[in-house]
Write a protein that holds these residues in place. Structure first.
Motif, short mmCIF file in Angstrom:
data_model
loop_
_atom_site.label_atom_id
_atom_site.label_comp_id
_atom_site.label_asym_id
_atom_site.label_seq_id
_atom_site.Cartn_x
_atom_site.Cartn_y
_atom_site.Cartn_z
N THR A 316 -1.80 0.59 2.32
CA THR A 316 -2.29 -0.29 1.24
C THR A 316 -1.08 -1.35 0.83
O THR A 316 -1.41 -2.45 0.78
N ASN A 317 0.08 -0.81 0.65
CA ASN A 317 0.93 -1.89 0.40
C ASN A 317 1.31 -2.72 1.54
O ASN A 317 1.34 -4.04 0.86
N LEU A 318 1.25 -2.51 2.59
CA LEU A 318 1.51 -3.47 3.59
C LEU A 318 0.43 -4.51 3.75
O LEU A 318 0.63 -5.67 3.94
N LEU A 319 -0.79 -4.02 3.47
CA LEU A 319 -2.03 -4.96 3.82
C LEU A 319 -2.00 -5.88 2.45
O LEU A 319 -2.39 -7.01 2.45
N MET A 320 -1.82 -5.33 1.31
CA MET A 320 -1.63 -6.04 -0.11
C MET A 320 -0.50 -7.35 0.08
O MET A 320 -0.91 -8.48 -0.23
N ARG A 321 0.68 -6.90 0.72
CA ARG A 321 1.49 -7.86 0.86
C ARG A 321 1.30 -8.87 1.97
O ARG A 321 1.97 -10.24 1.86
#
Length: 569
Positions: A316-321
């Protein structure tokens, strides 16, 4: 005056002298004055906690609700205000008042898992009440000690009712239990209902905007938790108060309402005269550069391929960033590469680091140059915020920054600058929390949260009582990104931005007790390989939410029949 002797006071010298029979006339005067003030406290004519609560807006109906629960309902109440009126604030006021008077020590808040951290944050920031939660590491170490040694606990309802925790949470006594989203207790055959019924509790507050969703029996089940025997048995209740086979049409409504007044407060927007300006939302879909688009596509495929090796948070963190800025993405990719050696990961990191200009930032600059409104630009990631600060400086756009790690003095200065000198406030997720910033009337969701309630919290910074201007919301997203699909659902399908604040939370709750919007959209995005397949899956999610919205509207009609307008504070 019955409660007077339950208080824990630190006597002043004057009062102690009066008690000891040794006071002179001056001491006597001050002692009598103090006793008079304490008598007012005992009768709840004044809420003694109010003077210490500086981080909340204190609306009259919320104060009156707290006084009514304390004075008339004996601390056992169903807080059933319509959405958006602040049931959490009312519960916090009651909790704070009991603490200020020394009448409670142990506190248990039961809430859906998605709201545990929000409750902890609100009690801390708005009411100066420290708690521990079931998300804490302490729970993992020793279950029994967690439940017995901590006086103030916020727990996921699902965690508390599980076989591992149920015996411990029900074994001890609680001075005050608060149950948020209490409509999850509507069925007496569920573990949710059985858990709350089994708790050894002195005071209990149950919060829900929808106390009746399907039938009047749900109301019977909720009120029985508050005041057992009030409505007698289910069979007797149906015979006396239900006139239809589907259980939705009340019989003897006035008599039923009279009983409900003994345990229920329900403020309505029409009663409290909450008239807010209109709000207008616009989606700004930005076409990424070829290098940005290819990086986003390749990262998505990498996350699909690494599904078993990467935890949910990392994905989730990677895709949001990736949807935020190349700088934010580069930072996370570097950190991930340290614990997950991969040539593909190193390649993605190098490609992200080469992207120096972000198309979304260009679009933001264009918007801000065209606007004269006081505008809050919300970001989620520090790296993105730093990049935008550099971009705005280069473009000659004056701004102030309000970031979570700034000191109180720095934050005050930022708000002052935003009010007096600059038109743009670059803010982190907590930007403006607890502060009067209704002088602004425009919000940019530069980084779009995947949790609709977080979007509402941002909007609520300025679209609230005291706002005199129409409010404008600009939601940024990259073309063909997960955020674009999220906005298609929230904006285009269910018209989230036209709803009253708080309604989206109720609608999402109508889908399923364990429904998690952000988890589901992530699952859809990674599961489906082609854009047509992704679109079809998101359309199905939109249909499910529309059904939940219809159910919510049907519930509103039922409640208007049952409650009328007779339960205000």
């Amino acid at each position: 005056m019955d409660n007077f002797y339950t208080f824990k006071f630190n006597h002043t010298p004057a009062l102690q002298a009066l008690i000891d029979g040794q006071s002179d006339s001056i001491d006597y005067y001050y002692a009598r004055t103090e006793l008079f003030n304490l008598s007012l406290m005992a009768d709840y004519d004044q809420l003694v906690c109010l003077a210490t609560l500086t981080a909340i807006d204190k609306h009259w109906y919320q104060i009156e609700t707290a006084r009514k629960v304390l004075r008339q309902l004996g601390g056992r109440a169903l807080l059933a205000d319509e959405v958006g009126l602040g049931k959490t604030i009312e519960a916090g006021l009651i909790l704070s008042e009991y603490l200020a008077r020394g009448m409670i020590q142990s506190i248990l808040v039961l809430t859906p898992a998605s709201l545990v951290s929000q409750w902890q944050l609100e009690l801390s920031e708005k009411f100066n009440i420290d708690t521990i939660t079931t998300d804490s590491d302490a729970r993992q170490q020793n279950t029994e000690e967690f439940w017995t040694e901590h006086p103030r606990i916020i727990a996921s309802l699902n965690t508390a009712k599980s076989p591992k925790h149920y015996p411990h949470v029900t074994a001890r006594s609680w001075d005050l239990v608060i149950v948020d989203e209490a409509h999850h207790l509507k069925n007496r055959s569920t573990l949710n209902w059985k858990l709350v019924n089994a708790l050894n509790k002195r005071f209990i507050l149950m919060l829900t905007a929808t106390p009746v969703q399907n039938s009047l029996v749900e109301l019977f089940n909720l009120l029985t938790l508050l005041k057992p025997g009030l409505l007698k048995t289910e069979a007797a209740f149906k015979k006396e108060y239900v006139s239809s086979s589907n259980g939705r049409v009340p019989k003897n409504p006035e008599k039923l309402r009279q009983l409900m007044r003994e345990v229920m407060v329900r403020n309505t927007r029409s009663l409290v005269d909450v008239q807010l300006p209109k709000r207008f939302a616009t989606t700004i879909t930005v076409t990424p550069s070829p290098s940005e688009q290819k990086l986003y596509q390749d990262l998505t495929q990498f996350l699909r391929d690494q599904d078993e090796n990467l935890d949910k948070f990392s994905r989730t963190n990677l895709l949001m960033r990736a949807g935020s800025s190349s700088r934010a993405l580069t930072e996370s990719l570097k950190n991930l590469a340290k614990r997950l050696p991969s040539d593909e990961l190193k390649t993605l990191t190098r490609r992200a680091a080469k992207i120096k200009q972000v198309e979304k930032a260009k679009a933001l600059v264009d918007l801000l140059k065209q606007s004269s409104q006081k505008t809050i630009v919300f970001t989620t990631h520090k790296a993105t915020s730093a990049y935008l600060a550099e971009t705005l400086l280069d473009e000659g756009i004056p701004f102030a920054e309000f970031l979570g790690d700034m000191s109180l003095k720095q934050k005050d200065a930022a708000i002052d600058a935003f009010r007096e000198r600059v038109s743009v406030l670059l803010a982190s997720e907590t930007g403006g929390e607890g502060r009067n910033i209704q002088f602004a009337n425009s919000i940019v969701n530069y980084d779009l949260p995947w949790n609709p309630m977080k979007i509402e919290q941002r909007i609520g910074r300025i679209h609230r009582i005291g706002q005199t201007q129409d409010v404008f919301i600009f939601n940024f997203c990259l073309k063909d990104s997960i955020e674009e699909y999220i906005l298609r659902i929230l904006h285009d399908k269910i018209n989230m931005f036209e709803l009253v604040v708080g309604e989206i939370e109720t609608i999402l709750g109508n889908v399923d007790d364990d429904f998690d919007f952000s988890e589901l959209v992530m699952s859809i995005w990674l599961k489906h390989q082609s854009l047509p397949s992704v679109s079809a899956a998101f359309d199905q999610l939109a249909d499910d939410l529309l059904k939940a919205k219809d159910k919510y509207q049907s519930t509103q009609e039922l409640e208007s029949q049952i409650f009328g307008a007779d339960f205000e504070a």
